[in-house]
Design a protein around this motif. Structure first.
Motif, short mmCIF file in Angstrom:
data_model
loop_
_atom_site.label_atom_id
_atom_site.label_comp_id
_atom_site.label_asym_id
_atom_site.label_seq_id
_atom_site.Cartn_x
_atom_site.Cartn_y
_atom_site.Cartn_z
N LEU A 92 0.83 -1.21 0.00
CA LEU A 92 0.00 0.00 0.00
C LEU A 92 0.86 1.26 0.00
N GLU A 93 0.49 2.24 -0.81
CA GLU A 93 1.15 3.54 -0.83
C GLU A 93 0.11 4.65 -0.77
N LEU A 94 0.24 5.55 0.18
CA LEU A 94 -0.67 6.68 0.34
C LEU A 94 -0.26 7.80 -0.61
N VAL A 95 -1.24 8.33 -1.35
CA VAL A 95 -1.00 9.46 -2.25
C VAL A 95 -2.02 10.55 -1.95
N TYR A 96 -1.75 11.79 -2.36
CA TYR A 96 -2.56 12.91 -1.91
C TYR A 96 -2.38 14.13 -2.82
N TYR A 97 -3.36 15.03 -2.73
CA TYR A 97 -3.31 16.33 -3.40
C TYR A 97 -4.02 17.34 -2.50
N PRO A 98 -3.42 18.54 -2.30
CA PRO A 98 -2.14 19.00 -2.81
C PRO A 98 -0.98 18.36 -2.07
N ASP A 99 0.20 18.40 -2.72
CA ASP A 99 1.41 17.88 -2.09
C ASP A 99 2.38 19.03 -1.86
N LEU A 100 3.58 18.73 -1.47
CA LEU A 100 4.55 19.77 -1.13
C LEU A 100 5.04 20.53 -2.35
N GLN A 101 4.77 20.01 -3.55
CA GLN A 101 5.17 20.71 -4.77
C GLN A 101 4.06 21.57 -5.36
N GLY A 112 -7.84 23.74 -7.84
CA GLY A 112 -8.61 22.58 -7.44
C GLY A 112 -8.46 21.45 -8.44
N MET A 113 -8.79 20.25 -8.02
CA MET A 113 -8.69 19.09 -8.90
C MET A 113 -9.81 18.11 -8.59
N ARG A 114 -10.44 17.60 -9.62
CA ARG A 114 -11.46 16.58 -9.43
C ARG A 114 -10.82 15.31 -8.86
N THR A 115 -11.50 14.68 -7.92
CA THR A 115 -10.95 13.46 -7.32
C THR A 115 -10.72 12.39 -8.37
N ARG A 136 -13.61 30.38 -5.74
CA ARG A 136 -14.40 30.49 -6.96
C ARG A 136 -13.71 29.78 -8.12
N PHE A 137 -14.53 29.23 -8.97
CA PHE A 137 -14.06 28.61 -10.19
C PHE A 137 -13.01 27.55 -9.87
N HIS A 138 -11.78 27.68 -10.40
CA HIS A 138 -10.78 26.64 -10.21
C HIS A 138 -9.85 26.91 -9.04
N VAL A 279 -17.41 5.81 -8.75
CA VAL A 279 -18.45 4.82 -8.46
C VAL A 279 -19.84 5.44 -8.49
N LEU A 280 -19.93 6.75 -8.71
CA LEU A 280 -21.22 7.43 -8.73
C LEU A 280 -22.07 7.00 -9.92
N ASN A 281 -23.38 6.99 -9.73
CA ASN A 281 -24.30 6.71 -10.83
C ASN A 281 -24.56 7.94 -11.68
N TYR A 282 -24.05 9.08 -11.25
CA TYR A 282 -24.25 10.34 -11.97
C TYR A 282 -22.91 11.03 -12.15
N LYS A 283 -22.86 11.98 -13.08
CA LYS A 283 -21.63 12.71 -13.33
C LYS A 283 -21.59 13.98 -12.50
N THR A 284 -20.40 14.36 -12.07
CA THR A 284 -20.22 15.61 -11.35
C THR A 284 -19.00 16.33 -11.91
N THR A 285 -19.12 17.65 -12.04
CA THR A 285 -18.01 18.45 -12.56
C THR A 285 -17.30 19.22 -11.45
N ARG A 286 -17.69 18.97 -10.19
CA ARG A 286 -17.14 19.71 -9.08
C ARG A 286 -15.64 19.49 -8.92
N LEU A 287 -14.90 20.58 -8.80
CA LEU A 287 -13.48 20.51 -8.46
C LEU A 287 -13.35 20.42 -6.95
N GLN A 288 -12.68 19.41 -6.47
CA GLN A 288 -12.47 19.27 -5.04
C GLN A 288 -11.21 20.03 -4.60
N ALA A 289 -11.17 20.38 -3.31
CA ALA A 289 -10.01 21.10 -2.79
C ALA A 289 -8.84 20.15 -2.55
#
Length: 301
Positions: A92-101, A112-115, A136-138, A279-289
């Motif tokens: 197992l390796e843990l990955v994440y966003y944002p990172d130190l770069q 922001g970035m979509r999951t 706001r926005f991105h 895994v969602l049954n619907y589409k989402t365009t939301r950018l996550q933090a």
């Protein structure tokens, strides 16, 4: 001396002006808010815990040390997905966003970035969204603690809980910890910290909250901290699934074997990906933090 500009409005056009402002505010709110509120969502007629908690969680393998279970009850209606992760798994390796770069501006905003994009780019076996946010926005600003390798990228919010991970002493695997109230000490104590909203389960006790049905994402931990459980509850299409409350999510975590659990950002921000696909049954365009996930060096055939 501060000067105030006074704009005189024609009595006929002023109501139209106010309406335009109200519509604009709603539009911007939809772009900036991190959770959705659906006042017209029908409340499921849940009369018994067995309506949303199965007699048995029939786990299906996804990869080495990672399993999933999908629940559906068309009568409510309700759909949710769960994932069980063996944190002692050496692959197992843990990955994440944002990172130190990741570039963060002076006001603590960043792109922001979509999951699902995060999951695809990092070859995640499983990935989930985490903290509430503003922006706001991105451009997004994490509301709550986000700490990577003891470096704080977003300051703690003491009202909210957080999920923390420590690397195993031999560098193989992790242990998980729930923090009921975020603080800077967490960043010093744990290798990784991802803030959420509120704890819903503490020492196997379900915490009470207002009964609001919505889409949910959350995480639960076994007593020894070696097993992590992820939960995503659909609620953006109420005819298919009307969502759950915080306390109901707490009951699901308890039924899976968790001692502690918290909720992450929910509503339209809810996202869970398995093998790079939502895994969602619907589409989402939301950018996550922010998002985090795991990838494994060995996968099931």
């Amino acid at each position: 001396m501060t000067k105030k500009m006074i704009i005189k409005q024609d009595p006929v056009t002023f109501p139209l002006f106010r309406t335009m402002l109200f519509v604009a505010a709603l539009f911007l709110g939809a772009l900036t808010a991190c959770t959705s509120t659906k006042s017209l969502t029908p409340t499921p007629q849940i009369t018994d815990d067995s309506d949303f908690i199965p007699a048995e969680f029939a786990w299906q393998p996804v990869a080495q040390g990672i399993d999933r279970f999908d629940f559906e009850n068309a009568a409510l209606p309700l759909v949710y997905r769960t994932v069980r992760i063996d944190l002692a798994n050496e692959a197992l390796e843990l990955v994440y966003y944002p990172d130190l770069q990741t570039k963060i501006d002076k006001s603590d905003h960043f792109a922001g970035m979509r999951t699902r994009d995060f999951a695809e780019r990092n070859n995640c076996t499983v990935a989930i969204n985490a903290s509430p946010f503003d922006g706001r926005f991105h451009r997004k600003k994490i509301i709550g603690l986000h700490s990577i390798n003891h470096t704080v990228l977003a300051a703690p919010n003491k009202r909210y809980a957080a999920l923390a991970f420590s690397k195993a002493t031999d560098g193989k695997g992790y242990s998980a910890h729930l923090i009921k109230n975020q603080n800077f000490d967490c960043a010093e104590k744990y290798d990784f910290v991802f803030g959420g909203f509120f704890a819903v389960l503490i020492d196997k006790v379900i915490l009470p909250y207002n009964e609001i049905y919505n889409s949910r994402t959350g995480a639960g931990i076994s007593k020894d901290g070696k097993t992590l459980y992820l939960l995503l509850v659909e609620g953006e299409e109420p005819n298919r699934s009307s969502g759950l409350t915080y306390s109901q999510c707490g009951k699901i975590f308890a039924a899976m074997g968790c001692s502690n659990a918290l909720e992450f950002d929910g509503g339209a921000s809810s996202q869970l990906c398995i093998k790079g696909a939502s895994v969602l049954n619907y589409k989402t365009t939301r950018l996550q933090a922010n998002s985090f996930g795991f990838r494994t060096s060995i996968e099931e055939e």
